[in-house]
Design an enzyme around this catalytic site. Structure first.
Site, short mmCIF file in Angstrom:
data_model
loop_
_atom_site.label_atom_id
_atom_site.label_comp_id
_atom_site.label_asym_id
_atom_site.label_seq_id
_atom_site.Cartn_x
_atom_site.Cartn_y
_atom_site.Cartn_z
N HIS A 1 46.26 39.22 25.59
CA HIS A 1 46.58 39.36 24.17
C HIS A 1 47.84 38.56 23.84
O HIS A 1 48.84 38.67 24.56
CB HIS A 1 46.78 40.85 23.82
CG HIS A 1 47.01 41.05 22.38
ND1 HIS A 1 45.97 41.04 21.46
CD2 HIS A 1 48.15 41.19 21.66
CE1 HIS A 1 46.48 41.19 20.24
NE2 HIS A 1 47.80 41.29 20.34
N SER B 1 39.97 28.26 26.82
CA SER B 1 41.04 27.65 27.62
C SER B 1 41.55 28.63 28.68
O SER B 1 41.97 28.20 29.76
CB SER B 1 42.18 27.14 26.74
OG SER B 1 42.92 28.20 26.18
N ASN B 2 41.52 29.93 28.40
CA ASN B 2 41.94 30.90 29.41
C ASN B 2 40.93 30.98 30.55
O ASN B 2 41.32 31.08 31.72
CB ASN B 2 42.16 32.28 28.78
CG ASN B 2 43.54 32.39 28.16
OD1 ASN B 2 44.54 32.45 28.87
ND2 ASN B 2 43.60 32.35 26.84
N GLU C 1 40.07 52.74 25.34
CA GLU C 1 39.34 52.99 24.10
C GLU C 1 40.05 52.46 22.85
O GLU C 1 39.45 52.32 21.80
CB GLU C 1 39.10 54.50 23.94
CG GLU C 1 37.97 55.04 24.80
CD GLU C 1 36.58 54.69 24.25
OE1 GLU C 1 36.44 54.42 23.05
OE2 GLU C 1 35.63 54.68 25.06
N ARG D 1 35.76 41.00 19.77
CA ARG D 1 35.18 42.29 19.38
C ARG D 1 35.78 43.39 20.24
O ARG D 1 36.11 43.14 21.40
CB ARG D 1 33.66 42.27 19.52
CG ARG D 1 33.01 41.29 18.56
CD ARG D 1 31.51 41.23 18.74
NE ARG D 1 31.00 40.06 18.05
CZ ARG D 1 30.26 40.09 16.93
NH1 ARG D 1 29.90 41.24 16.41
NH2 ARG D 1 29.86 38.97 16.36
C1 GAR Z 1 44.06 33.40 23.20
O1 GAR Z 1 45.28 33.02 22.65
C2 GAR Z 1 43.97 34.89 23.36
O2 GAR Z 1 45.19 35.47 23.70
C3 GAR Z 1 43.54 35.31 21.99
O3 GAR Z 1 42.57 34.36 21.61
C4 GAR Z 1 42.91 33.10 22.22
C5 GAR Z 1 41.69 32.56 22.92
O4 GAR Z 1 41.90 31.28 23.40
N1 GAR Z 1 42.99 36.64 21.99
C6 GAR Z 1 43.14 37.51 21.00
O5 GAR Z 1 43.72 37.24 19.96
C7 GAR Z 1 42.52 38.89 21.25
N2 GAR Z 1 42.88 39.78 20.21
P1 GAR Z 1 40.89 30.62 24.46
O6 GAR Z 1 39.48 30.80 23.95
O7 GAR Z 1 41.29 29.17 24.48
O8 GAR Z 1 41.11 31.28 25.79
#
Ligand code: GAR
Length: 194
Positions: free
Chosen positions: A112, A14-15, A145, A94
């Site tokens: 995040h 979705s992002n 890192e 990852r």
């Molecule tokens: C999002 O909420 C993003 O912030 C999170 O995974 C989701 C992906 O949604 N990322 C993390 O938790 C990274 N540690 P999406 O696939 O619909 O964009």
């Protein structure tokens, strides 16, 4: 010409869709050249294909959570071959380190779902709920890192409401993410091209 983007994701994408929407709406001057996923059946790949964007699967050699060095090197080569200037992690689960980080120093962004440095790691919205926090939020930052530790580009809070479940809170954070990520990419790219 706008910035050439590569997107890495493990989930629904979705992002990535929000980035595409901003490009199509003319509010973000960029182009997504390549979308890669470590999960062959991730919906992010389907979304990218629907928009005619080149996609690929990252072969993590059977590791469940690790991003092995060979796979990072392959990913770096594919991104470079596609002319990618800025790499956007969008729900990529990852940890990116050397050698991928060395090929794109200060050129990898992550979104995040927390107010970093609070709640790094996985399912941060659940961590915030479990900790009894009064607000959650989202952060776009440069990848370094560490785990979710790099310099912050944009960050915004959302309230945690009485009766929130993990799902309702994550949905509220995602509305924010979809606005913040394109804005952060635009900010970074303006800084470079200025
Ligand atoms: C999002 O909420 C993003 O912030 C999170 O995974 C989701 C992906 O949604 N990322 C993390 O938790 C990274 N540690 P999406 O696939 O619909 O964009």
């Amino acid at each position: 010409m706008g910035m050439v983007l590569g997107v890495l994701g493990s989930g629904s994408g979705s992002n990535m869709q929000a980035i595409l929407d901003a490009i199509e709406a003319g509010t973000l001057d960029a182009r997504i050249a390549l979308v890669l996923s470590d999960k062959p059946d991730a919906f992010i790949l389907e979304r990218a294909k629907r928009h005619g964007i080149e996609t690929g699967v990252i072969d993590c050699r059977g590791f469940q959570t690790k991003f092995p060095e060979e796979a990072q090197a392959e990913t770096a080569a594919r991104l470079r071959d596609a002319g990618v200037e800025l790499v956007c992690l969008a729900g990529f689960l990852r940890l990116v380190k050397s050698p991928l980080l060395d090929v794109f120093p200060q050129r990898i962004l992550n979104i995040h779902p927390s107010l970093l440095p609070a709640f790094p790691g996985l399912e941060s919205w659940k961590q915030a709920l479990d900790a009894g926090a009064s607000e959650a939020g989202c952060t776009v930052h440069f990848v370094d890192e560490g785990m979710d530790t790099g310099p912050i580009i944009l960050q915004e809070a959302v309230p945690i409401l009485p009766g929130d479940s993990a799902a309702t809170l994550h949905a509220r954070i995602q509305v924010l993410e979809h606005r913040l990520y394109p804005a952060a990419i635009s900010q970074v790219s303006r800084g470079w091209k200025a």
